[in-house]
Motif scaffolding. Structure first.
Motif, mmCIF file in Angstrom:
data_model
loop_
_atom_site.group_PDB
_atom_site.id
_atom_site.type_symbol
_atom_site.label_atom_id
_atom_site.label_comp_id
_atom_site.label_asym_id
_atom_site.label_seq_id
_atom_site.Cartn_x
_atom_site.Cartn_y
_atom_site.Cartn_z
ATOM 1 N N HIS A 70 5.444 30.036 21.019
ATOM 2 C CA HIS A 70 6.031 31.373 21.108
ATOM 3 C C HIS A 70 6.084 31.824 22.569
ATOM 4 C CE1 HIS A 70 7.347 35.305 19.848
ATOM 5 N NE2 HIS A 70 6.360 35.853 20.523
ATOM 6 N N LEU A 71 5.025 31.576 23.315
ATOM 7 C CA LEU A 71 5.023 31.925 24.736
ATOM 8 C C LEU A 71 6.130 31.173 25.463
ATOM 9 C CD1 LEU A 71 3.875 33.397 27.159
ATOM 10 C CD2 LEU A 71 2.175 31.553 27.376
ATOM 11 N N SER A 72 6.303 29.906 25.148
ATOM 12 C CA SER A 72 7.362 29.108 25.763
ATOM 13 C C SER A 72 8.736 29.722 25.497
ATOM 14 C CB SER A 72 7.306 27.677 25.245
ATOM 15 O OG SER A 72 8.318 26.899 25.829
ATOM 16 N N ARG A 73 8.960 30.178 24.277
ATOM 17 C CA ARG A 73 10.245 30.814 23.938
ATOM 18 C C ARG A 73 10.445 32.112 24.725
ATOM 19 N NH1 ARG A 73 8.384 29.688 18.571
ATOM 20 N NH2 ARG A 73 9.139 27.635 18.004
ATOM 21 N N LEU A 74 9.378 32.866 24.929
ATOM 22 C CA LEU A 74 9.464 34.086 25.741
ATOM 23 C C LEU A 74 9.821 33.744 27.186
ATOM 24 C CD1 LEU A 74 6.313 36.023 24.463
ATOM 25 C CD2 LEU A 74 8.704 36.616 24.017
ATOM 26 N N ILE A 75 9.158 32.732 27.718
ATOM 27 C CA ILE A 75 9.388 32.331 29.108
ATOM 28 C C ILE A 75 10.812 31.820 29.295
ATOM 29 C CG2 ILE A 75 8.735 30.646 30.878
ATOM 30 C CD1 ILE A 75 5.842 30.874 29.761
ATOM 31 N N ASN A 76 11.327 31.085 28.327
ATOM 32 C CA ASN A 76 12.666 30.499 28.442
ATOM 33 C C ASN A 76 13.788 31.440 28.025
ATOM 34 O OD1 ASN A 76 11.881 27.957 29.479
ATOM 35 N ND2 ASN A 76 11.145 27.401 27.451
ATOM 36 N N GLY A 77 13.444 32.666 27.644
ATOM 37 C CA GLY A 77 14.472 33.644 27.286
ATOM 38 C C GLY A 77 15.053 33.460 25.900
ATOM 39 N N GLN A 78 14.422 32.626 25.088
ATOM 40 C CA GLN A 78 14.897 32.424 23.720
ATOM 41 C C GLN A 78 14.427 33.539 22.800
ATOM 42 O OE1 GLN A 78 13.139 28.599 23.169
ATOM 43 N NE2 GLN A 78 14.998 27.504 23.802
#
Length: 79
Positions: free
Chosen positions: A40-48
């Protein structure tokens, strides 16, 4: 509401990485402190994904940030 454009709040990636480096916190440790999964953090960082208001507050607290504009930006419409 017709004619109203959606606003999206996104995370400033470079600002996030700078703060993590400054605080010596890994992405995994940040996810743990926020109480979310690393994916979930990765998706936040990548703008997804857009961080919710409560997530924005938690990010600002964990990263010791006082100004909204230091970590986030707003995109209007379908951009």
């Amino acid at each position: 509401m017709p004619g109203r454009r959606a606003r999206r709040v996104l995370l400033k990636r470079e600002a996030l990485w700078d703060r993590l480096d400054r605080l010596n916190i890994s992405q995994n440790e940040l996810a743990r402190r926020l109480g979310i999964s690393t994916s979930h953090l990765s998706r936040l960082i990548n703008g997804q994904r857009c961080p919710s208001p409560s997530m924005r507050r938690r990010l600002m607290e964990v990263l010791d940030c006082t100004e909204f504009d230091d970590l986030f930006y707003v995109v209007n419409g379908d951009a």
